[in-house]
Design an enzyme around this catalytic site. Structure first.
Site, PDB file in Angstrom:
ATOM      1  N   ASP A   7       0.845  -1.187   0.000  1.00 43.18           N
ATOM      2  CA  ASP A   7       0.000   0.000   0.000  1.00 43.18           C
ATOM      3  C   ASP A   7       0.880   1.236   0.000  1.00 43.18           C
ATOM      4  OD1 ASP A   7      -2.419   1.324  -0.124  1.00 43.18           O
ATOM      5  OD2 ASP A   7      -2.706   1.381   2.040  1.00 43.18           O
ATOM      6  N   GLY A   8       0.332   2.334  -0.530  1.00 35.71           N
ATOM      7  CA  GLY A   8       1.036   3.610  -0.550  1.00 35.71           C
ATOM      8  C   GLY A   8       0.137   4.719  -0.069  1.00 35.71           C
ATOM      9  N   GLU A  54       2.384   3.792  -4.207  1.00 36.93           N
ATOM     10  CA  GLU A  54       1.794   2.478  -4.500  1.00 36.93           C
ATOM     11  C   GLU A  54       2.767   1.641  -5.334  1.00 36.93           C
ATOM     12  OE1 GLU A  54      -0.910   1.245  -3.327  1.00 36.93           O
ATOM     13  OE2 GLU A  54      -2.377   2.828  -2.938  1.00 36.93           O
ATOM     14  N   ASP A  76      -4.552  -2.446  -3.297  1.00 31.76           N
ATOM     15  CA  ASP A  76      -5.819  -1.757  -3.542  1.00 31.76           C
ATOM     16  C   ASP A  76      -5.673  -0.703  -4.639  1.00 31.76           C
ATOM     17  OD1 ASP A  76      -4.434   0.308  -2.335  1.00 31.76           O
ATOM     18  OD2 ASP A  76      -5.674   0.382  -0.540  1.00 31.76           O
ATOM     19  N   HIS A 130      -9.443  -0.540   3.268  1.00 36.03           N
ATOM     20  CA  HIS A 130     -10.239  -0.203   4.458  1.00 36.03           C
ATOM     21  C   HIS A 130     -11.525  -1.039   4.565  1.00 36.03           C
ATOM     22  CE1 HIS A 130      -7.468   3.145   4.843  1.00 36.03           C
ATOM     23  NE2 HIS A 130      -7.795   3.531   3.624  1.00 36.03           N
ATOM     24  N   ASP A 140      -1.300  -0.127   5.107  1.00 37.43           N
ATOM     25  CA  ASP A 140      -1.793   1.246   5.180  1.00 37.43           C
ATOM     26  C   ASP A 140      -1.248   1.938   6.427  1.00 37.43           C
ATOM     27  OD1 ASP A 140      -3.832   3.430   4.387  1.00 37.43           O
ATOM     28  OD2 ASP A 140      -4.405   2.963   6.440  1.00 37.43           O
TER      29      ASP A 140
END
Length: 242
Positions: A7-8, A54, A76, A130, A140
């Protein structure tokens, strides 16, 4: 089985950013083998974008597994997945340039990711952000901590001693439901801008009326609504790749 969660995050676009990756290597091919190895990693930059973070997460996650390995990357970011599975083929043919003869956005990171993928068998899986998927939530947390300049302790050890022992339990049904919900929410969301592409020339518009004026009745014209600056960048990258 090797699972890589990535994740970024960026605070502003551009702005301070961070990335996070969690690699779980399970030689016994079990959903919950407590002897599996877990390696967390992360980092940050003072001025960057969400898409760059990302991409960096995916690059760094893959770099931490042996070459010739088989791995599934859970992200994501539709930007990362579409880029590495679809758009990249055209970019390579065109010498990493778009149809307008400009360098592909984030070319340096796309080239690094292409090199990592070339020496490994990689499967890409989209997971909703999320929605309670532990690997995504942990990445995250790492990414936002680095973006905010906060300290975060990165784990390196056995799954048996890891706080998130159910990290490999990714629900595909929940993922699909989340993606569907996301698509529906996107269609209802207020527009940030509209992006159009006509004969390879891409423009952004503040209103639908402005966009419609350019594309209505024009054969081959493409257009999409963007709901954020990040979304706008992804659409532009998509149109550049076509």
């Amino acid at each position: 089985m090797i699972a890589i969660f990535t994740d970024g995050s960026s605070r502003g676009n551009p702005g301070p950013g961070g990335w996070g990756a969690v690699v779980v290597e399970d030689s016994k091919l079990k959903i919950k083998n407590l002897d599996a190895r877990v390696v967390e990693s992360g980092g940050g930059e003072k001025m960057t974008t969400n898409n760059r973070m990302e991409l960096t997460a995916a690059v760094e996650g893959l770099a931490r597994v042996a070459k010739d390995s088989e791995a599934t990357v859970y992200t994501d970011s539709s930007y990362v997945i579409n880029g590495i599975t679809k758009w990249i083929h055209g970019w390579k043919r065109n010498g990493w340039q778009t149809k307008t003869k400009e360098d592909v956005l984030n070319k340096d990171l796309w080239m690094r990711l292409a090199d990592e993928v070339e020496t490994r068998k990689v499967k890409w899986e989209y997971v909703g952000g999320h929605v309670g998927i532990l690997g995504n939530e942990r990445c995250d947390h790492i990414a936002t901590a680095f973006a905010d300049g906060r300290q975060v302790k990165l784990y390196n050890g056995l799954l048996s001693e890891y706080d998130l022992q159910d990290i490999l339990e990714v629900s595909i049904d929940a993922t699909k439901a989340s993606a569907k919900k996301s698509d529906s929410a996107h269609s209802r969301a207020k527009a940030f801008s509209y992006v159009s592409s006509l004969n390879g020339v891409i423009e952004t518009h503040h209103s639908w009326a402005e966009c419609e004026k350019r594309v209505k009745g024009v054969r081959g014209a493409k257009f999409k609504k963007a709901i954020s600056a990040v979304d706008e960048q992804g659409i532009i990258a998509e149109f550049e790749a076509l």
